[in-house]
Motif scaffolding. Structure first.
Motif, PDB file in Angstrom:
ATOM      1  N   TRP A  81     -40.319 -80.549  31.237  1.00 34.54           N
ATOM      2  CA  TRP A  81     -39.515 -81.101  30.140  1.00 34.54           C
ATOM      3  C   TRP A  81     -40.315 -81.087  28.842  1.00 34.54           C
ATOM      4  O   TRP A  81     -39.775 -80.829  27.769  1.00 34.54           O
ATOM      5  CB  TRP A  81     -39.071 -82.516  30.490  1.00 34.54           C
ATOM      6  N   GLN A  82     -41.619 -81.355  28.932  1.00 35.13           N
ATOM      7  CA  GLN A  82     -42.468 -81.321  27.743  1.00 35.13           C
ATOM      8  C   GLN A  82     -42.525 -79.918  27.137  1.00 35.13           C
ATOM      9  O   GLN A  82     -42.562 -79.753  25.913  1.00 35.13           O
ATOM     10  CB  GLN A  82     -43.880 -81.798  28.084  1.00 35.13           C
ATOM     11  N   ILE A  83     -42.547 -78.904  28.004  1.00 30.44           N
ATOM     12  CA  ILE A  83     -42.523 -77.524  27.498  1.00 30.44           C
ATOM     13  C   ILE A  83     -41.212 -77.271  26.769  1.00 30.44           C
ATOM     14  O   ILE A  83     -41.180 -76.715  25.662  1.00 30.44           O
ATOM     15  CB  ILE A  83     -42.705 -76.520  28.657  1.00 30.44           C
ATOM     16  N   GLN A  84     -40.110 -77.685  27.387  1.00 32.56           N
ATOM     17  CA  GLN A  84     -38.812 -77.510  26.751  1.00 32.56           C
ATOM     18  C   GLN A  84     -38.743 -78.279  25.433  1.00 32.56           C
ATOM     19  O   GLN A  84     -38.152 -77.796  24.444  1.00 32.56           O
ATOM     20  CB  GLN A  84     -37.708 -77.987  27.693  1.00 32.56           C
ATOM     21  N   ALA A  85     -39.376 -79.457  25.386  1.00 35.87           N
ATOM     22  CA  ALA A  85     -39.348 -80.274  24.173  1.00 35.87           C
ATOM     23  C   ALA A  85     -39.977 -79.537  22.994  1.00 35.87           C
ATOM     24  O   ALA A  85     -39.551 -79.706  21.848  1.00 35.87           O
ATOM     25  CB  ALA A  85     -40.083 -81.592  24.420  1.00 35.87           C
ATOM     26  N   TYR A  86     -40.978 -78.712  23.269  1.00 40.58           N
ATOM     27  CA  TYR A  86     -41.624 -77.951  22.197  1.00 40.58           C
ATOM     28  C   TYR A  86     -40.617 -77.047  21.487  1.00 40.58           C
ATOM     29  O   TYR A  86     -40.557 -77.000  20.249  1.00 40.58           O
ATOM     30  CB  TYR A  86     -42.776 -77.116  22.754  1.00 40.58           C
ATOM     31  N   PHE A  87     -39.812 -76.344  22.257  1.00 42.70           N
ATOM     32  CA  PHE A  87     -38.857 -75.402  21.664  1.00 42.70           C
ATOM     33  C   PHE A  87     -37.725 -76.143  20.950  1.00 42.70           C
ATOM     34  O   PHE A  87     -37.255 -75.715  19.887  1.00 42.70           O
ATOM     35  CB  PHE A  87     -38.310 -74.466  22.737  1.00 42.70           C
ATOM     36  N   VAL A  88     -37.281 -77.273  21.529  1.00 41.86           N
ATOM     37  CA  VAL A  88     -36.262 -78.079  20.862  1.00 41.86           C
ATOM     38  C   VAL A  88     -36.805 -78.616  19.543  1.00 41.86           C
ATOM     39  O   VAL A  88     -36.139 -78.565  18.497  1.00 41.86           O
ATOM     40  CB  VAL A  88     -35.809 -79.237  21.771  1.00 41.86           C
ATOM     41  N   ALA A  89     -38.044 -79.126  19.573  1.00 39.75           N
ATOM     42  CA  ALA A  89     -38.649 -79.703  18.373  1.00 39.75           C
ATOM     43  C   ALA A  89     -38.922 -78.641  17.309  1.00 39.75           C
ATOM     44  O   ALA A  89     -38.758 -78.893  16.112  1.00 39.75           O
ATOM     45  CB  ALA A  89     -39.942 -80.417  18.749  1.00 39.75           C
ATOM     46  N   ARG A  90     -39.322 -77.450  17.734  1.00 37.55           N
ATOM     47  CA  ARG A  90     -39.592 -76.380  16.769  1.00 37.55           C
ATOM     48  C   ARG A  90     -38.330 -76.015  16.000  1.00 37.55           C
ATOM     49  O   ARG A  90     -38.359 -75.821  14.775  1.00 37.55           O
ATOM     50  CB  ARG A  90     -40.158 -75.160  17.493  1.00 37.55           C
ATOM     51  N   ARG A  91     -37.213 -75.939  16.740  1.00 38.43           N
ATOM     52  CA  ARG A  91     -35.945 -75.648  16.074  1.00 38.43           C
ATOM     53  C   ARG A  91     -35.563 -76.767  15.106  1.00 38.43           C
ATOM     54  O   ARG A  91     -35.147 -76.507  13.958  1.00 38.43           O
ATOM     55  CB  ARG A  91     -34.842 -75.458  17.121  1.00 38.43           C
ATOM     56  N   LEU A  92     -35.716 -78.016  15.541  1.00 43.59           N
ATOM     57  CA  LEU A  92     -35.383 -79.146  14.678  1.00 43.59           C
ATOM     58  C   LEU A  92     -36.262 -79.188  13.443  1.00 43.59           C
ATOM     59  O   LEU A  92     -35.804 -79.510  12.339  1.00 43.59           O
ATOM     60  CB  LEU A  92     -35.519 -80.458  15.461  1.00 43.59           C
ATOM     61  N   HIS A  93     -37.540 -78.866  13.633  1.00 48.69           N
ATOM     62  CA  HIS A  93     -38.468 -78.910  12.497  1.00 48.69           C
ATOM     63  C   HIS A  93     -38.070 -77.896  11.427  1.00 48.69           C
ATOM     64  O   HIS A  93     -38.182 -78.164  10.223  1.00 48.69           O
ATOM     65  CB  HIS A  93     -39.895 -78.647  12.990  1.00 48.69           C
ATOM     66  N   ARG A  94     -37.577 -76.745  11.842  1.00 48.30           N
ATOM     67  CA  ARG A  94     -37.115 -75.738  10.879  1.00 48.30           C
ATOM     68  C   ARG A  94     -35.933 -76.265  10.074  1.00 48.30           C
ATOM     69  O   ARG A  94     -35.771 -75.958   8.885  1.00 48.30           O
ATOM     70  CB  ARG A  94     -36.737 -74.451  11.609  1.00 48.30           C
ATOM     71  N   GLU A  95     -35.084 -77.066  10.726  1.00 52.12           N
ATOM     72  CA  GLU A  95     -33.895 -77.601  10.059  1.00 52.12           C
ATOM     73  C   GLU A  95     -34.202 -78.821   9.208  1.00 52.12           C
ATOM     74  O   GLU A  95     -33.649 -78.987   8.110  1.00 52.12           O
ATOM     75  CB  GLU A  95     -32.836 -77.976  11.106  1.00 52.12           C
ATOM     76  N   ILE A  96     -35.085 -79.700   9.719  1.00 47.85           N
ATOM     77  CA  ILE A  96     -35.275 -81.024   9.109  1.00 47.85           C
ATOM     78  C   ILE A  96     -36.574 -81.115   8.316  1.00 47.85           C
ATOM     79  O   ILE A  96     -36.611 -81.689   7.224  1.00 47.85           O
ATOM     80  CB  ILE A  96     -35.241 -82.110  10.209  1.00 47.85           C
ATOM     81  N   GLY A  97     -37.651 -80.535   8.865  1.00 46.76           N
ATOM     82  CA  GLY A  97     -38.951 -80.624   8.212  1.00 46.76           C
ATOM     83  C   GLY A  97     -39.596 -81.987   8.421  1.00 46.76           C
ATOM     84  O   GLY A  97     -39.617 -82.832   7.516  1.00 46.76           O
ATOM     85  N   PHE A  98     -40.136 -82.226   9.617  1.00 45.07           N
ATOM     86  CA  PHE A  98     -40.711 -83.524   9.938  1.00 45.07           C
ATOM     87  C   PHE A  98     -42.031 -83.750   9.206  1.00 45.07           C
ATOM     88  O   PHE A  98     -42.815 -82.821   8.992  1.00 45.07           O
ATOM     89  CB  PHE A  98     -40.935 -83.650  11.449  1.00 45.07           C
ATOM     90  N   ASP A  99     -42.259 -85.005   8.847  1.00 44.58           N
ATOM     91  CA  ASP A  99     -43.530 -85.398   8.227  1.00 44.58           C
ATOM     92  C   ASP A  99     -44.567 -85.809   9.277  1.00 44.58           C
ATOM     93  O   ASP A  99     -45.765 -85.767   9.012  1.00 44.58           O
ATOM     94  CB  ASP A  99     -43.307 -86.577   7.274  1.00 44.58           C
ATOM     95  N   LEU A 100     -44.076 -86.200  10.466  1.00 42.51           N
ATOM     96  CA  LEU A 100     -44.992 -86.704  11.491  1.00 42.51           C
ATOM     97  C   LEU A 100     -44.303 -86.638  12.847  1.00 42.51           C
ATOM     98  O   LEU A 100     -43.080 -86.818  12.939  1.00 42.51           O
ATOM     99  CB  LEU A 100     -45.401 -88.144  11.166  1.00 42.51           C
ATOM    100  N   ILE A 101     -45.069 -86.386  13.900  1.00 44.19           N
ATOM    101  CA  ILE A 101     -44.567 -86.391  15.276  1.00 44.19           C
ATOM    102  C   ILE A 101     -45.376 -87.405  16.081  1.00 44.19           C
ATOM    103  O   ILE A 101     -46.604 -87.476  15.946  1.00 44.19           O
ATOM    104  CB  ILE A 101     -44.673 -84.998  15.925  1.00 44.19           C
ATOM    105  N   HIS A 102     -44.690 -88.166  16.917  1.00 42.40           N
ATOM    106  CA  HIS A 102     -45.344 -89.220  17.699  1.00 42.40           C
ATOM    107  C   HIS A 102     -44.873 -89.139  19.152  1.00 42.40           C
ATOM    108  O   HIS A 102     -43.686 -89.282  19.439  1.00 42.40           O
ATOM    109  CB  HIS A 102     -45.002 -90.593  17.112  1.00 42.40           C
ATOM    110  N   HIS A 103     -45.818 -88.898  20.062  1.00 38.28           N
ATOM    111  CA  HIS A 103     -45.506 -88.935  21.498  1.00 38.28           C
ATOM    112  C   HIS A 103     -45.660 -90.365  21.996  1.00 38.28           C
ATOM    113  O   HIS A 103     -46.722 -90.973  21.860  1.00 38.28           O
ATOM    114  CB  HIS A 103     -46.445 -88.026  22.282  1.00 38.28           C
ATOM    115  N   VAL A 104     -44.600 -90.892  22.607  1.00 34.66           N
ATOM    116  CA  VAL A 104     -44.577 -92.299  23.001  1.00 34.66           C
ATOM    117  C   VAL A 104     -44.565 -92.480  24.520  1.00 34.66           C
ATOM    118  O   VAL A 104     -45.329 -93.281  25.061  1.00 34.66           O
ATOM    119  CB  VAL A 104     -43.368 -93.010  22.360  1.00 34.66           C
ATOM    120  N   THR A 105     -43.679 -91.782  25.228  1.00 33.40           N
ATOM    121  CA  THR A 105     -43.646 -91.886  26.690  1.00 33.40           C
ATOM    122  C   THR A 105     -43.419 -90.492  27.280  1.00 33.40           C
ATOM    123  O   THR A 105     -42.777 -89.652  26.661  1.00 33.40           O
ATOM    124  CB  THR A 105     -42.506 -92.818  27.172  1.00 33.40           C
ATOM    125  N   PHE A 106     -43.954 -90.287  28.466  1.00 38.11           N
ATOM    126  CA  PHE A 106     -44.685 -91.167  29.348  1.00 38.11           C
ATOM    127  C   PHE A 106     -46.031 -91.585  28.757  1.00 38.11           C
ATOM    128  O   PHE A 106     -46.627 -90.866  27.985  1.00 38.11           O
ATOM    129  CB  PHE A 106     -44.944 -90.494  30.685  1.00 38.11           C
TER     130      PHE A 106
END
Length: 416
Positions: free
Chosen positions: A88-113
């Motif tokens: 799931w963490q691997i999949q999260a990378y690709f989901v987040a990369r797509r979102l970052h292109r759209e939104i442009g995040f200032d910061l990413i925070h891993h919380v759980t697990f």
């Protein structure tokens, strides 16, 4: 700021890791705009219902799960869940990369697990990355293994092996190296992180309580009548150390006191048998597994919490007890050792089972015989919780950390 939070486990109204994921996301959304990556299978409907009742305008959830395995891990072992989490963490990378292109995040925070020996592939994105709270570096001292069953020893051995494998995963190393800030729940986890090359680790409890719950628990008055009661709450697992609690209560030799155990699990029969063998079965009350509200009511009927856990990364029950104004007796291990202070309870060294049992018993005797000590420790616990461990305060401090990272200022001043 636009913040992306990775919360594999996230659910309102829960403790442990689901509570960590939900509460951090909700509190940060009061200060910044937040997107949360999580799974739909366990928490999606619960989150949607909560946001319908109590909207949080700046909080957005992005649900996804593995296209093939999906929720199949729930029908497997804990190992299956860990494999599912890694994929799931691997999949999260690709989901987040797509979102970052759209939104442009200032910061990413891993919380759980909350697990230091598993990577977060989001650290590979070109965005400042916070890792933690992370735990899992805690171990039951070897001397205490002599009390474990063969199955329990296999569990501890497998835990060591899985952790060792994780520490040699190059992506775990990359996660550590690419984090602008690493937060650990315990000193033991911090030591493991330093071995991974992290140069600065902030140590702080993973747990917290809503301010309204802290206030509600503060309304539990300390019982004024006999008998003096000690309580332990949690799953009846070998590493929770409840067998040490039963032995300590017997050694304390308090004929007019009671020891309540709330919870269920594989150690149930062993604890019953142990209480009978020690001649205290008439003083030890097993309540079984209760709903959370009833569990907290039982806490309110007792004078102190006994929590002899051997490797807790968190220890939510310690925070609940302190919020309720109850002194805590714990081992000087893991998360409870970070939460409990000398003003709020007793932290017992864990060199050997017999030594630990003897010192736990002494602490129980002191609390049983000194009502003023119980009250003063209870009041100190309530002050500690209200000033440092409400989710609201944690959210405010974390929001300041985010601002410091964005401004490239010193982090330590903001965390302290």
């Amino acid at each position: 700021m636009k913040v992306l939070i990775s919360a594999y486990s996230c659910e309102p109204g829960r403790g442990s890791e689901p509570g960590v994921g939900w509460n951090i996301a909700r509190e940060i959304a009061k200060h910044h705009e937040v997107w949360v990556l999580t799974r739909p299978d366990e928490s999606g409907e619960v989150i949607k219902a909560e946001l319908t009742r109590n909207p949080v305008p700046n909080l957005h959830f992005v649900y996804f799960t593995l296209p093939v395995w999906g929720s199949g891990w729930r029908w497997g072992s804990n190992g299956a869940m860990q494999i599912h989490y890694y994929l799931w963490q691997i999949q999260a990378y690709f989901v987040a990369r797509r979102l970052h292109r759209e939104i442009g995040f200032d910061l990413i925070h891993h919380v759980t697990f909350v697990k230091y020996s598993s990577p977060s592939f989001l650290s590979l994105l070109p965005v400042p990355f916070i890792w933690g709270p992370v735990g899992g570096g805690e171990s039951a001292p070897i001397a205490f293994w002599k009390d474990f069953s063969f199955r329990a020893r296999l569990y501890e051995t497998a835990r060591y092996l899985v952790r060792w494998i994780g520490e040699h995963d190059p992506f775990v190393y990359l996660t550590a190296q690419k984090s602008v800030l690493v937060r650990a729940t315990t000193w033991d986890t911090a030591k493991q992180l330093y071995k991974l090359g992290v140069t600065d680790v902030q140590i702080l409890p993973e747990s917290g309580l809503p301010a309204e719950e802290i206030q509600r628990l503060a309304d539990y008055q300390m019982p004024e009548t006999e008998p003096v009661r000690f309580i332990s709450m949690g799953r009846l697992l070998h590493w929770k150390g409840f067998h040490l609690g039963v032995r300590a209560f017997a050694k304390a030799n308090l004929p007019d006191a009671e020891y309540w155990i709330v919870g269920d699990g594989p150690e149930w029969q062993r604890l019953h048998t142990l209480a009978e063998e020690l001649g205290i079965a008439h003083q030890v009350k097993f309540w079984g597994r209760l709903p959370r509200e009833k569990t907290l009511q039982k806490l309110g009927e007792c004078h102190g919490l006994l929590h002899p856990s051997l490797h807790d990364s968190g220890g939510w029950v310690c925070m609940e007890a302190m919020a309720a104004g109850r002194p805590v007796i714990c081992l000087d291990l893991g998360g409870p050792a970070v939460q409990v202070t000398q003003e709020t309870g007793f932290k017992i060294q864990a060199h050997h089972p017999d030594q630990a049992v003897g010192d736990l018993a002494k602490a129980m005797v002191r609390l049983a015989e000194d009502s003023e000590l119980r009250k003063s420790m209870g009041q100190a616990g309530q002050t500690l919780m209200s000033q440092h461990h409400s989710w609201q305060i944690k959210g405010e401090r974390l929001a300041q950390v985010y601002q410091a990272i964005a401004a490239d200022k010193g982090l330590v001043q903001c965390v302290s």
